[in-house]
Motif scaffolding. Structure first.
Motif, PDB file in Angstrom:
ATOM      1  N   VAL A 124       0.853  -1.188   0.000  1.00  9.72           N
ATOM      2  CA  VAL A 124       0.000   0.000   0.000  1.00  9.72           C
ATOM      3  C   VAL A 124       0.892   1.242   0.000  1.00  9.72           C
ATOM      4  CG1 VAL A 124      -1.840  -1.251   1.194  1.00  9.72           C
ATOM      5  CG2 VAL A 124      -0.191   0.078   2.528  1.00  9.72           C
ATOM      6  N   PRO A 125       0.325   2.462  -0.140  1.00  7.02           N
ATOM      7  CA  PRO A 125       1.147   3.674  -0.197  1.00  7.02           C
ATOM      8  C   PRO A 125       2.089   3.839   0.993  1.00  7.02           C
ATOM      9  CG  PRO A 125      -1.063   4.169  -0.938  1.00  7.02           C
ATOM     10  CD  PRO A 125      -1.086   2.744  -0.438  1.00  7.02           C
ATOM     11  N   GLU A 126       3.176   4.604   0.759  1.00  7.89           N
ATOM     12  CA  GLU A 126       4.282   4.721   1.707  1.00  7.89           C
ATOM     13  C   GLU A 126       4.005   5.728   2.817  1.00  7.89           C
ATOM     14  OE1 GLU A 126       8.003   3.085   1.073  1.00  7.89           O
ATOM     15  OE2 GLU A 126       6.145   1.948   1.136  1.00  7.89           O
ATOM     16  N   THR A 127       2.955   5.486   3.590  1.00  7.22           N
ATOM     17  CA  THR A 127       2.700   6.271   4.791  1.00  7.22           C
ATOM     18  C   THR A 127       2.438   5.306   5.930  1.00  7.22           C
ATOM     19  OG1 THR A 127       0.274   6.400   4.547  1.00  7.22           O
ATOM     20  CG2 THR A 127       1.605   8.056   3.364  1.00  7.22           C
ATOM     21  N   MET A 128       2.806   5.704   7.150  1.00 10.70           N
ATOM     22  CA  MET A 128       2.583   4.829   8.298  1.00 10.70           C
ATOM     23  C   MET A 128       1.084   4.620   8.532  1.00 10.70           C
ATOM     24  SD  MET A 128       5.307   3.519   9.542  1.00 10.70           S
ATOM     25  CE  MET A 128       4.810   2.977  11.184  1.00 10.70           C
ATOM     26  N   GLU A 129       0.279   5.620   8.207  1.00 13.33           N
ATOM     27  CA  GLU A 129      -1.162   5.456   8.382  1.00 13.33           C
ATOM     28  C   GLU A 129      -1.697   4.353   7.469  1.00 13.33           C
ATOM     29  OE1 GLU A 129      -5.330   8.031   8.004  1.00 13.33           O
ATOM     30  OE2 GLU A 129      -3.409   8.951   7.516  1.00 13.33           O
ATOM     31  N   ALA A 130      -1.264   4.374   6.202  1.00 13.90           N
ATOM     32  CA  ALA A 130      -1.718   3.346   5.266  1.00 13.90           C
ATOM     33  C   ALA A 130      -1.198   1.971   5.673  1.00 13.90           C
ATOM     34  CB  ALA A 130      -1.252   3.688   3.856  1.00 13.90           C
ATOM     35  N   LYS A 131       0.057   1.912   6.136  1.00 19.63           N
ATOM     36  CA  LYS A 131       0.625   0.638   6.569  1.00 19.63           C
ATOM     37  C   LYS A 131      -0.123   0.112   7.798  1.00 19.63           C
ATOM     38  CE  LYS A 131       4.083   0.996   3.607  1.00 19.63           C
ATOM     39  NZ  LYS A 131       4.076   0.259   2.338  1.00 19.63           N
ATOM     40  N   ARG A 132      -0.425   0.999   8.725  1.00 19.65           N
ATOM     41  CA  ARG A 132      -1.131   0.579   9.944  1.00 19.65           C
ATOM     42  C   ARG A 132      -2.502  -0.002   9.605  1.00 19.65           C
ATOM     43  NH1 ARG A 132      -0.399   4.877  12.235  1.00 19.65           N
ATOM     44  NH2 ARG A 132       1.450   4.333  13.456  1.00 19.65           N
ATOM     45  N   THR A 151       6.571  -4.438   1.156  1.00 23.34           N
ATOM     46  CA  THR A 151       7.405  -4.104   0.012  1.00 23.34           C
ATOM     47  C   THR A 151       7.876  -2.653   0.074  1.00 23.34           C
ATOM     48  OG1 THR A 151       5.536  -3.445  -1.390  1.00 23.34           O
ATOM     49  CG2 THR A 151       6.165  -5.779  -1.403  1.00 23.34           C
ATOM     50  N   THR A 152       7.800  -2.042   1.240  1.00 23.78           N
ATOM     51  CA  THR A 152       8.202  -0.651   1.392  1.00 23.78           C
ATOM     52  C   THR A 152       9.628  -0.413   0.899  1.00 23.78           C
ATOM     53  OG1 THR A 152       8.531   1.165   2.975  1.00 23.78           O
ATOM     54  CG2 THR A 152       8.957  -1.068   3.773  1.00 23.78           C
ATOM     55  N   SER A 153       9.848   0.749   0.316  1.00 22.61           N
ATOM     56  CA  SER A 153      11.199   1.125  -0.094  1.00 22.61           C
ATOM     57  C   SER A 153      11.815   2.128   0.865  1.00 22.61           C
ATOM     58  CB  SER A 153      11.176   1.726  -1.501  1.00 22.61           C
ATOM     59  OG  SER A 153      10.346   2.874  -1.535  1.00 22.61           O
ATOM     60  N   SER A 154      11.031   2.626   1.835  1.00 22.23           N
ATOM     61  CA  SER A 154      11.532   3.731   2.657  1.00 22.23           C
ATOM     62  C   SER A 154      11.342   3.571   4.155  1.00 22.23           C
ATOM     63  CB  SER A 154      10.856   5.035   2.209  1.00 22.23           C
ATOM     64  OG  SER A 154       9.450   4.960   2.384  1.00 22.23           O
ATOM     65  N   ILE A 155      10.484   2.659   4.605  1.00 21.01           N
ATOM     66  CA  ILE A 155      10.211   2.528   6.036  1.00 21.01           C
ATOM     67  C   ILE A 155      10.950   1.304   6.571  1.00 21.01           C
ATOM     68  CG2 ILE A 155       8.429   2.315   7.798  1.00 21.01           C
ATOM     69  CD1 ILE A 155       6.453   3.551   5.843  1.00 21.01           C
ATOM     70  N   LEU A 156      11.669   1.481   7.674  1.00 21.64           N
ATOM     71  CA  LEU A 156      12.488   0.406   8.221  1.00 21.64           C
ATOM     72  C   LEU A 156      11.627  -0.744   8.734  1.00 21.64           C
ATOM     73  CD1 LEU A 156      15.229   2.333  10.224  1.00 21.64           C
ATOM     74  CD2 LEU A 156      15.439   1.238   7.995  1.00 21.64           C
ATOM     75  N   VAL A 157      12.148  -1.949   8.610  1.00 24.27           N
ATOM     76  CA  VAL A 157      11.462  -3.141   9.091  1.00 24.27           C
ATOM     77  C   VAL A 157      11.208  -3.055  10.587  1.00 24.27           C
ATOM     78  CG1 VAL A 157      13.633  -4.413   9.408  1.00 24.27           C
ATOM     79  CG2 VAL A 157      11.511  -5.675   9.028  1.00 24.27           C
ATOM     80  N   THR A 158      12.105  -2.403  11.331  1.00 27.51           N
ATOM     81  CA  THR A 158      11.932  -2.267  12.776  1.00 27.51           C
ATOM     82  C   THR A 158      10.740  -1.381  13.118  1.00 27.51           C
ATOM     83  OG1 THR A 158      13.653  -0.563  12.636  1.00 27.51           O
ATOM     84  CG2 THR A 158      14.319  -2.736  13.424  1.00 27.51           C
ATOM     85  N   GLN A 159      10.447  -0.417  12.262  1.00 28.73           N
ATOM     86  CA  GLN A 159       9.280   0.434  12.488  1.00 28.73           C
ATOM     87  C   GLN A 159       7.978  -0.325  12.232  1.00 28.73           C
ATOM     88  OE1 GLN A 159      11.184   3.638   9.835  1.00 28.73           O
ATOM     89  NE2 GLN A 159       9.792   4.808  11.129  1.00 28.73           N
ATOM     90  N   LEU A 160       7.983  -1.128  11.182  1.00 30.47           N
ATOM     91  CA  LEU A 160       6.757  -1.827  10.794  1.00 30.47           C
ATOM     92  C   LEU A 160       6.491  -3.054  11.648  1.00 30.47           C
ATOM     93  CD1 LEU A 160       6.988  -1.571   6.906  1.00 30.47           C
ATOM     94  CD2 LEU A 160       5.558  -0.225   8.465  1.00 30.47           C
ATOM     95  N   ALA A 161       7.541  -3.664  12.192  1.00 27.55           N
ATOM     96  CA  ALA A 161       7.350  -4.879  12.999  1.00 27.55           C
ATOM     97  C   ALA A 161       6.404  -4.630  14.162  1.00 27.55           C
ATOM     98  CB  ALA A 161       8.695  -5.390  13.500  1.00 27.55           C
TER      99      ALA A 161
END
Length: 354
Positions: A124-132, A151-161
């Protein structure tokens, strides 16, 4: 492409997900969430390799908007496959059966598709809101043993985990465009990623002809981090008038590119000698820019320790006990293969008399 497209049926040995609501076709094992360019590219890669894959759109849409999206996505997928057919890597009559392996899934059917998934790609789009929002869906509907990736190109895996229920089954997965052509897929793990999850992910990618490479939770992964430096420097050279865009592109395609296609970047340092990089960096840091061209501490240390690479038997790689003549011959063969592929190698010419 590493895999020849198969028949219209699923490949022999492919495990199927649970049957659909009508009791007929089993649901795909693979799901790409986000029906944009990246999701479509991933879908093509799996469909080409003989797998059915669900392309899930989580955005509520009117019937008219959904019809537009499906028409657009189908046209792009079929167009990409026809492009491959024109290059001779598949037959024109295979385009429609391969494209049919991609199942476009509307938001109201997403829970059932996610529940059947073995491997999920969030795109989904590269914003934390969309990822959440996306991972809220995945947390609620994916089974506990499903591998979840972004498949993010800009957000760290540690942030998304932190957004993932059972984060041990989560990692970032960076595809290089076009996703269905370029073999490398970069996998970025966090400290809690289960090694078994990583092994399963690599095996699934290798099964469709991809080449997974692993890095830690670092900005830019491997390829984008390297290529950004090269591209910015090329742009600066044009800006400074050092060379035209055309001359730079010839130099990179048939000089830099050919060499780094035959030798990896770090292998190239060892092959030429770490001292060569050390001296070149010193000169260019003095004449161009001290910040951009200063050698990192690891290079300084290796030169001081005389770990210069191939010529001293130790560098980034160890060469003790290795057949160096055979290794050099292999490097030459790789380089010549790249030159022949580019149409740049000429055989010896007979002597001509003036």
């Amino acid at each position: 492409m590493a895999n020849e497209p198969g028949a219209t049926e699923a490949p022999v040995g492919e495990s199927a997900g649970p049957a659909g609501a009508d009791g007929t076709a089993p649901r795909p094992r693979f799901v790409a969430v986000g029906a944009g360019r990246m999701g479509r590219g991933i879908a093509i890669a799996f469909a080409y390799a003989g797998h059915r894959i669900a392309l899930v759109d989580l955005r509520p849409r009117s019937d008219e908007a959904w019809a537009r999206l499906t028409t657009e996505a189908t046209a792009e997928i079929e167009g990409a496959l026809r492009g491959l057919a024109r290059q001779g890597v598949l037959r024109e009559e295979q385009v429609a059966p391969i494209a049919a392996r991609v199942q476009l899934v509307r938001v109201d059917e997403a829970p059932a598709a996610l529940a059947a998934a073995e491997l999920v790609f969030e795109g989904v789009p590269e914003t934390m809101e969309a990822k959440r929002e996306a991972f809220d869906w995945l947390n609620r509907h994916c089974r506990d043993d499903a591998i979840l990736t972004s498949t993010t190109s800009s957000i760290l895996v540690t942030q998304l985990a932190a957004l993932v229920r059972r984060p041990q089954r989560f990692l970032n997965m960076h595809w290089l465009n076009p996703a269905y052509v370029i073999p490398v897929v970069e996998l970025s793990c966090h400290a809690g990623t289960d090694p078994e999850v990583l092994a399963r992910t690599k095996a699934l990618l290798e099964a469709i002809g991809k080449l997974p490479v692993v890095c830690g939770p670092t900005p830019g992964y491997i390829v984008p981090r390297l290529q950004a430096l090269v591209m910015n420097e090329a742009a600066r050279m044009v800006e400074e008038g050092a060379a035209t865009a055309e001359e730079i592109d010839k130099a990179t395609r048939f000089g830099l590119g050919l060499r780094f296609a035959a030798l990896g970047v770090v292998e190239f340092i060892d092959f030429g000698g770490c001292d060569i990089l050390h001296h070149a960096s010193r000169e260019m840091s003095q004449t161009i820019d001290p910040a951009r061209y200063a050698a990192p501490a690891i290079v300084e240390d290796m030169v001081r320790q005389q770990r210069l690479g191939l010529k001293t038997g130790s560098g980034f790689y160890a060469y003790e006990g290795r057949d160096l003549a055979a290794y050099r011959a292999d490097v030459l063969a790789r380089t010549l293969a790249q030159l022949r592929s580019a149409g740049m190698w000429r055989g010896p010419q007979d002597e001509t008399l003036a």
